[in-house]
Design a protein around this motif. Structure first.
Motif, PDB file in Angstrom:
ATOM      1  N   SER A  54       0.989  -1.377   0.562  1.00 25.14           N
ATOM      2  CA  SER A  54       0.348   0.263   0.285  1.00 25.14           C
ATOM      3  C   SER A  54       0.734   1.138   0.236  1.00 25.14           C
ATOM      4  O   SER A  54       0.678   2.347  -0.651  1.00 25.14           O
ATOM      5  CB  SER A  54      -0.829  -0.104   0.909  1.00 25.14           C
TER       6      SER A  54
ATOM      7  N   GLU B 248      -2.816   2.758   6.009  1.00 24.62           N
ATOM      8  CA  GLU B 248      -3.342   1.770   6.106  1.00 24.62           C
ATOM      9  C   GLU B 248      -5.085   2.080   5.799  1.00 24.62           C
ATOM     10  O   GLU B 248      -5.693   1.128   5.111  1.00 24.62           O
ATOM     11  CB  GLU B 248      -3.274   2.107   7.925  1.00 24.62           C
ATOM     12  N   GLN B 249      -5.287   2.840   5.843  1.00 22.26           N
ATOM     13  CA  GLN B 249      -6.907   2.896   4.947  1.00 22.26           C
ATOM     14  C   GLN B 249      -7.228   2.765   3.447  1.00 22.26           C
ATOM     15  O   GLN B 249      -7.660   2.034   3.196  1.00 22.26           O
ATOM     16  CB  GLN B 249      -7.086   5.274   4.828  1.00 22.26           C
TER      17      GLN B 249
ATOM     18  N   ILE C 283      -7.029  -1.559   3.408  1.00 22.86           N
ATOM     19  CA  ILE C 283      -8.439  -1.591   4.151  1.00 22.86           C
ATOM     20  C   ILE C 283      -9.348  -1.253   2.596  1.00 22.86           C
ATOM     21  O   ILE C 283     -10.091  -2.375   2.337  1.00 22.86           O
ATOM     22  CB  ILE C 283      -9.081  -0.517   4.840  1.00 22.86           C
TER      23      ILE C 283
ATOM     24  N   ARG D  71     -11.188  -4.541   0.623  1.00 21.59           N
ATOM     25  CA  ARG D  71     -12.387  -4.449   0.968  1.00 21.59           C
ATOM     26  C   ARG D  71     -13.062  -4.697  -1.089  1.00 21.59           C
ATOM     27  O   ARG D  71     -13.679  -5.262  -1.327  1.00 21.59           O
ATOM     28  CB  ARG D  71     -13.006  -3.877   1.005  1.00 21.59           C
TER      29      ARG D  71
END
Length: 293
Positions: free
Chosen positions: A176, A196-197, A200, A204
């Motif tokens: 990431s 981190e966002q 995630i 998803r």
């Protein structure tokens, strides 16, 4: 009425006006049902509608600086596109035609027959597809570091760069971070929280992204050169000059094909000029939208 009372009332009116303006610029979270699936979106402001479409692995909230910058003048609607964010993720083969089909039905569902449509990266491809296949629904078009077509004279597509594909899909924090540092010119934007966002969001929408790559390899969801050349909607192209994912040459190609288009290049900007230069970006878009009103 005494002068003191007048001053107090004037102050209260001013505070109320400012509070009202701030409230209009803060988006409300909403949901709509399209083809039996939930689409999540953010909405702020009032006036002529402007729809914002995020890129792969993104969500509506990524547009927050743009939403706040436009909401004082327009009704801004930022969509979690089907397969992404908080919207449902049906198991289908995703491509621009699928996204545009959901978008067109979404607009009908919320009572927006026509809007200015702005998309970034993958979202630009969706906006372009909608403009080609539903021109009556697009009042103005803004493409940001994305969109395009393959001309007959173009060189054959290169073999996939598997490492770039892996970090784009981002299964780890390290992947990431590497991907974000590639797409942002200013690496100070790449904070631990953003890394981190992004991870995630990518996890998803992992199936959606993989499905999109399969669809692309099968040649699904594209538009032709003739279709792009037939676009009549006033078009603004905004590009980061340091974007390694979609080069300025892509902006030049679209600018040449779309007759009623203009191009703005942002220096020291990568794939997200609307984040790296938010104020400048908002000003350029506002000038374009207001000039076409």
């Amino acid at each position: 009425m005494t002068r003191l009372v007048v001053v107090i009332l004037a102050s209260l009116l001013l505070l109320g006006s400012r509070a009202g303006a701030q409230e209009r610029s803060e988006p409300a979270a909403k949901d709509a049902t399209v083809f039996g699936y939930r689409l999540h979106y953010l909405e702020a402001g009032r006036g002529e509608p402007v729809i914002l479409l995020h890129g792969t692995g993104g969500e509506a909230a990524r547009w927050m600086p743009t939403i706040q910058g436009l909401a004082a003048n327009f009704r801004v609607i930022a969509l979690d596109q089907i397969g992404f964010g908080q919207s449902d993720k049906p198991l289908t083969l995703y491509h621009s035609g699928v996204f545009a089909g959901f978008l067109a039905q979404f607009m009908k569902t919320i009572g927006v027959p026509k809007a200015a449509v702005m998309g970034q990266s993958m979202g630009a491809g969706v906006a372009l597809y909608l403009t080609v296949h539903h021109p009556e629904m697009v009042d103005r078009l803004v493409l940001v570091d994305g969109g395009g077509y393959r001309a007959a004279s173009d060189a054959p597509a290169a073999a996939p760069n598997w490492h770039n594909r892996q970090i784009a899909n981002a299964g780890t924090l390290e992947e990431s971070r590497e991907y974000l540092e590639k797409l942002y010119y200013d690496h100070s934007f790449v904070t631990d929280k953003l890394v981190e966002q992004n991870l995630i969001l990518r996890l998803r929408s992992a199936y959606t992204a993989e499905s999109m790559q399969t669809a692309s390899e099968r040649g699904l969801g594209g538009v032709t050169e003739n279709e792009v050349r037939a676009i009549k909607a006033p078009t603004l192209l905004i590009w980061g000059m340091n974007d390694p994912l979609s080069s300025v040459a892509n902006a030049d190609k679209l600018n040449s094909a779309i007759k009623n288009s203009r191009k703005i290049l942002f220096e020291k900007a990568g794939h997200y000029p609307f984040l790296e230069h938010a104020d400048k970006f908002n000003q350029a878009v506002l000038e374009f939208l207001k000039s076409q009103s």
